[in-house]
Design an enzyme around this catalytic site. Sequence first.
Site, PDB file in Angstrom:
ATOM      1  N   SER A  40      18.217 -63.790  -7.830  1.00  0.00           N
ATOM      2  CA  SER A  40      16.889 -63.183  -7.820  1.00  0.00           C
ATOM      3  C   SER A  40      15.910 -64.115  -7.130  1.00  0.00           C
ATOM      4  CB  SER A  40      16.424 -62.911  -9.248  1.00  0.00           C
ATOM      5  OG  SER A  40      15.063 -62.540  -9.278  1.00  0.00           O
ATOM      6  N   TYR A  94      14.473 -65.646 -18.113  1.00  0.00           N
ATOM      7  CA  TYR A  94      15.093 -64.985 -16.960  1.00  0.00           C
ATOM      8  C   TYR A  94      15.084 -65.886 -15.734  1.00  0.00           C
ATOM      9  CZ  TYR A  94      15.751 -61.523 -13.243  1.00  0.00           C
ATOM     10  OH  TYR A  94      16.209 -60.843 -12.154  1.00  0.00           O
TER      11      TYR A  94
END
Length: 705
Positions: free
Chosen positions: A582, A595
């Site tokens: 990501s 995250y």
Amino acid sequence: MLDTKNSAGVQSARLENKWDDERAKGMSEPELLLYRSNLLGSDKRITNYGGGNTSAKVMEKDLLSGNMVEVLWVKGSGGDVGSIKMDGFSTLYMDKLRALKNIYRGLEFEDEMVGYLPHCTFNLNPRAASIDTPLHAYVPKKHVDHMHPDAIIAIAAAKNSKELTREIFGDSIGWLPWKRPGFELGLWLEKFCIENPDAKGVVLESHGLFTWDDDAKKCYELTLEIIQKAMDWFVAKTEGQAAFGGAKHVSLNAADRRNVASRLMPAIRGMVSAQQHMVGHFDDSDAVLEFVNANNMEALAKLGTSCPDHFLRTKIRPLVVDFDPANPNADATLEGLADAIAAYREDYAAYYNRCKHDDSPPMRDPNAVVYLVPGVGMITFAKDKATARISGEFYINAINVMRGSSAVSEYCGLPEQEAFDIEYWLLEEAKLQRMPKPKSMAGRVALVTGGAGGIGSATAERYLSEGACVVLADIDEVALKASSDNLSGRYSGDVVRTVMMNVTDEAAVISAFTDMSVEYGGVDILVSNAGIASSAPVEETTLALWNKNMDILSTGYFLVSREAFKILRVQDMGGSIVFVASKNGLAASPNASAYCTAKAAEIHLARCLALEGAEAGIRVNVVNPDAVLKGSKIWSGEWLDQRASTYQTDKDGLEDMYRQRSMLKRSVLPEDIAEAAYFLASEASAKSTGNIINVDAGNVQAFTR
């Protein structure tokens, strides 16, 4: 009705007459030919996949003269009667086919006759005529079936096949000695029909069955009748006999058979993929186990197959793997595999050199197609999954033939020179040269975790479109099935498999790679894409939430990579691992510490693995998406609300907000990530490892340098 077997393993269930008069009513002769063909091809006891052919002689109006002319409709080159459509038939003028006999220069020049077949084409039909066309053209009946039933080939491959044919069929079915399919055999069939006007068909030695009639339905029913008669004869003749000289070995249980296969297949795959990546298939059906466990298995296997269709799919003979199920030691077998495979290659090269002609094509891949493992089953390797599976099916046909022939007589394989002349037939070589160029991922096997989501499904589809086999792994059973049904429906069930897998469960991950090794022979590509997203201020981030992110996004990526590395090293063919990380692994975001940290761990794990894998040709790279909302399960739940709250917008405005914050002002789609994952797994990036590709429409904070 369930198939039953007598003690010699011969199938005794009766063939079903599937002809439906109501359905056939009103069909034209070509349509009846198609109907008959599909019915015959629907039962593998009648003919194997791609084997045999059918024809009808039909009166049609000539487009130029306006006159009615006789036209031969016959299965075209490379077709399959079970799945053929109307465009699968060649159409040729019968008067021109008969005229070919006037220019035939004899057996020595037989192959040149194939070049004349296009000159006989009716109605500019683009479907190429097969070498079997003369076998149908010169039989003086309107309808002809040429099938490859195991029961008939068992007769045709017996030492005294002529006598057995007469014993079973009397004068109704004749017999012709072995002759390679072509123009000369067509003339033989014509001569036989003229000299035996009451005969209903003929058995071709080491080949198959011809039957004929002037009515489509009667021809179909005759074909079934003759095959059934042979099947019934074998049942009566072999009752009480132990097949293949009785059992020498006892099979391992099903789980142990799969475990042994999963150990052997990646090793074999690595050893036989020097010229092109091979895909494997495993079969431990009752028929296979009966054969591989038998006393006479090795002696029969050395004789090779008899029917040309069997031989072309399975090579001159199989390789018998040295494995003792009474003392199962896969490690010892693996130690001896390299020498066994090398010896097979040397033997094949010697066969080529003994039999080659001055104009023979160069030697092809000298590796075995079929591997027989006592107590375990049969492994086949080929350029793609369908071919590997079908090759296995053909060898089961050969097993059935050997079972029947050896039970009533002496089984005879095709003579070596005849086998070579078919395998390296210039016409066969020309057919191979016409095959389309393999796609860029042909023979590759990929595992995609998170395979039911938007990015996972899009990546799987991109790989499938380039010829790969794909295993979809996910924990969402409903979504996984939907994705699998969609992809297998468009790319075939052969190339798509699924596995329910939680990437944080070590046993489940190990089991998934074991299953993949059995299904396809190994792995080439891992796309680690399973994901989760969470959003919370750090003071509201619970330990459970933190650990959940780490378990899935860090530990999960470690586990699947570790198991992939194990198989990739056994194969010794290199490979590619792609992490879907990501933008957040490089650029911090508010209220997402768990995250972002886990994604950063992914990226650094990829760098570490790139270092470890380089010497083995294992490349590890990363795709960094950002804000992929379409089709993403991550964005369909709580995360969407949380991110909308963080950026003080609503759900509808969140996608536009992400698009506008990007430098390029464009939305990022699953297909965009899939394209990057394809590039990193393909030969186009063969010199790249340890790299990151950002697919985020431009984010200056995520620049890698």
